[in-house]
Motif scaffolding. Structure first.
Motif, PDB file in Angstrom:
ATOM      1  N   ALA A   1     111.176 -36.192 -24.672  1.00 34.67           N
ATOM      2  CA  ALA A   1     111.562 -35.139 -23.606  1.00 34.67           C
ATOM      3  C   ALA A   1     111.349 -36.117 -22.182  1.00 34.67           C
ATOM      4  O   ALA A   1     112.138 -36.035 -21.184  1.00 34.67           O
ATOM      5  CB  ALA A   1     110.579 -34.007 -23.580  1.00 34.67           C
ATOM      6  N   LEU A   2     110.310 -36.799 -22.019  1.00 32.14           N
ATOM      7  CA  LEU A   2     109.983 -37.693 -20.888  1.00 32.14           C
ATOM      8  C   LEU A   2     111.065 -38.568 -20.609  1.00 32.14           C
ATOM      9  O   LEU A   2     111.637 -38.872 -19.448  1.00 32.14           O
ATOM     10  CB  LEU A   2     108.544 -38.342 -20.939  1.00 32.14           C
ATOM     11  CG  LEU A   2     108.185 -39.158 -19.956  1.00 32.14           C
ATOM     12  CD1 LEU A   2     108.203 -38.470 -18.618  1.00 32.14           C
ATOM     13  CD2 LEU A   2     106.756 -39.976 -20.358  1.00 32.14           C
ATOM     14  N   VAL A   3     111.562 -39.407 -21.764  1.00 31.68           N
ATOM     15  CA  VAL A   3     112.506 -40.316 -21.489  1.00 31.68           C
ATOM     16  C   VAL A   3     113.581 -39.796 -21.029  1.00 31.68           C
ATOM     17  O   VAL A   3     114.691 -40.020 -20.148  1.00 31.68           O
ATOM     18  CB  VAL A   3     112.650 -41.229 -22.867  1.00 31.68           C
ATOM     19  CG1 VAL A   3     113.848 -42.080 -22.703  1.00 31.68           C
ATOM     20  CG2 VAL A   3     111.423 -42.235 -23.058  1.00 31.68           C
ATOM     21  N   THR A   4     114.069 -38.774 -21.597  1.00 31.02           N
ATOM     22  CA  THR A   4     115.247 -38.100 -21.407  1.00 31.02           C
ATOM     23  C   THR A   4     115.430 -37.321 -19.849  1.00 31.02           C
ATOM     24  O   THR A   4     116.448 -37.709 -19.229  1.00 31.02           O
ATOM     25  CB  THR A   4     115.569 -36.748 -22.265  1.00 31.02           C
ATOM     26  OG1 THR A   4     115.482 -37.036 -23.818  1.00 31.02           O
ATOM     27  CG2 THR A   4     116.611 -36.120 -22.114  1.00 31.02           C
ATOM     28  N   SER A   5     114.148 -37.035 -19.387  1.00 34.18           N
ATOM     29  CA  SER A   5     114.222 -36.418 -18.140  1.00 34.18           C
ATOM     30  C   SER A   5     114.477 -37.438 -16.989  1.00 34.18           C
ATOM     31  O   SER A   5     115.168 -37.507 -16.192  1.00 34.18           O
ATOM     32  CB  SER A   5     112.666 -35.810 -18.050  1.00 34.18           C
ATOM     33  OG  SER A   5     112.554 -35.447 -16.573  1.00 34.18           O
ATOM     34  N   VAL A   6     113.631 -38.650 -17.478  1.00 32.98           N
ATOM     35  CA  VAL A   6     113.830 -39.819 -16.455  1.00 32.98           C
ATOM     36  C   VAL A   6     115.235 -40.479 -16.335  1.00 32.98           C
ATOM     37  O   VAL A   6     115.780 -40.381 -15.213  1.00 32.98           O
ATOM     38  CB  VAL A   6     112.780 -40.872 -16.799  1.00 32.98           C
ATOM     39  CG1 VAL A   6     113.167 -42.174 -15.805  1.00 32.98           C
ATOM     40  CG2 VAL A   6     111.301 -40.440 -16.233  1.00 32.98           C
ATOM     41  N   ALA A   7     115.761 -40.604 -17.333  1.00 31.56           N
ATOM     42  CA  ALA A   7     117.179 -41.107 -17.639  1.00 31.56           C
ATOM     43  C   ALA A   7     118.135 -39.976 -16.982  1.00 31.56           C
ATOM     44  O   ALA A   7     119.159 -40.519 -16.161  1.00 31.56           O
ATOM     45  CB  ALA A   7     117.538 -41.154 -19.012  1.00 31.56           C
TER      46      ALA A   7
END
Length: 310
Positions: free
Chosen positions: A298-304
């Protein structure tokens, strides 16, 4: 190229190419040039021209301020003892075209990039026994072409190689130590890279996601932080690296409250963020190992998504 003997007390001058004179590359180039080594900076045309005209300026509370003359070229055309690769992962493949394997000769390659997947690319480009994986602990920024601001009271490089001769790795460690950069030689290159990544990934991703320094992250987003650290403990174990979430949390709690990540600065400036090297590389390892990492995903997806790297 002549082989240069190196002792821990007084390394003889090396010829060192530095690919990527940004915050980290510029810092390393400056410190090596100060110790009398021949430094050849490999950069784009405009940056090379600026360095030729104005030199390389370092501003550092630890090392002091000063401007040094360095050689600047757009492509390496002669063999060197060492090539420091200090580009961002986002521009690595293109940058490596400036350092052909034939020109490098038998010189060592010291990558100071985030993540771990770049090592395979470097060992495809250059002989595996010449590549010495490393990490650097320092906060340093290029504020203008040829101007480097080193803001942390430390600069420490650690290195290890499963392929390079131990004597050459030890000589490189001594060179870095003499220049004030630590040069600790470790036994396990995988542990070396993952020890940094398990701190860097949550630090970079969370400060970027919340546009806040580490002090705000650990106080206002602690539940998210601890969830990610728990998953990283499991993920590190899949590559044989022991990492305790509690110890990682201690590092966050002891970090300077106002500390910000380079990913956060890149995002704020509208520059590409290293989501592949710092975030998606971990997700790829999770897929390979069958490790569920919902908080990290979720964190990686949000930043991307927020920074055009989706």
């Amino acid at each position: 190229m002549n082989t240069r003997a190196t002792t821990e007390q007084n390394p003889a001058p090396w010829t060192v190419a530095v690919l990527g004179p940004g915050g980290i590359g510029g810092l390393v180039a400056s410190l090596l040039a100060r110790r009398g080594h021949r430094v050849i900076v490999v950069a784009g045309e405009q940056t090379a021209r600026t360095l030729d005209e104005r030199g390389l300026t370092l501003r550092s509370g630890q090392f002091g301020d000063g401007t040094l003359a360095v050689e600047a070229v757009t492509e390496l055309t002669e063999p060197v003892d060492l090539c420091v690769v200090a580009t961002k992962e986002t521009g690595l493949a293109e940058a490596l075209q400036r350092v052909p394997a034939a020109a490098l000769g038998s010189g060592l390659v010291l990558p100071l990039l985030n993540g771990f997947e770049h090592v395979a690319l470097l060992r495809e480009t250059y002989p595996a026994g010449q590549v010495v994986p490393a990490v650097i602990w320092a906060e340093s920024t290029r504020t203008a072409p040829g101007v480097i601001e080193h803001t942390t009271p430390f600069c420490r490089i650690e290195l290890a190689s499963a392929a390079a001769p131990a004597s050459r790795v030890a000589a490189l460690g001594a060179l870095l130590e003499d220049a004030g950069m630590g040069g600790l030689v470790r036994e396990d290159e995988t542990a070396l890279l993952w020890d940094k990544l398990t701190f860097l990934a949550p630090f970079a991703l969370l400060t970027t996601r919340h546009a806040a320094p580490v002090g705000t992250v650990r106080s206002e987003h602690r539940e998210e932080l601890t969830s990610v650290l728990d998953e990283l403990e499991l993920l590190a174990a899949t590559v044989g690296v022991p990492a305790q979430a509690s110890a990682l949390l201690d590092r966050f709690d002891n970090a300077p409250e106002g500390m910000r990540s380079s990913m956060q600065r890149d995002a704020a400036a509208g520059r590409p963020v290293e989501i592949e090297a710092i975030g998606r590389a971990l997700l790829r390892q999770a897929d390979r190992s069958g490790t569920p990492v919902p908080a990290l995903t979720a964190l990686v997806t949000s930043v991307a998504k927020a920074h055009g790297a989706s």
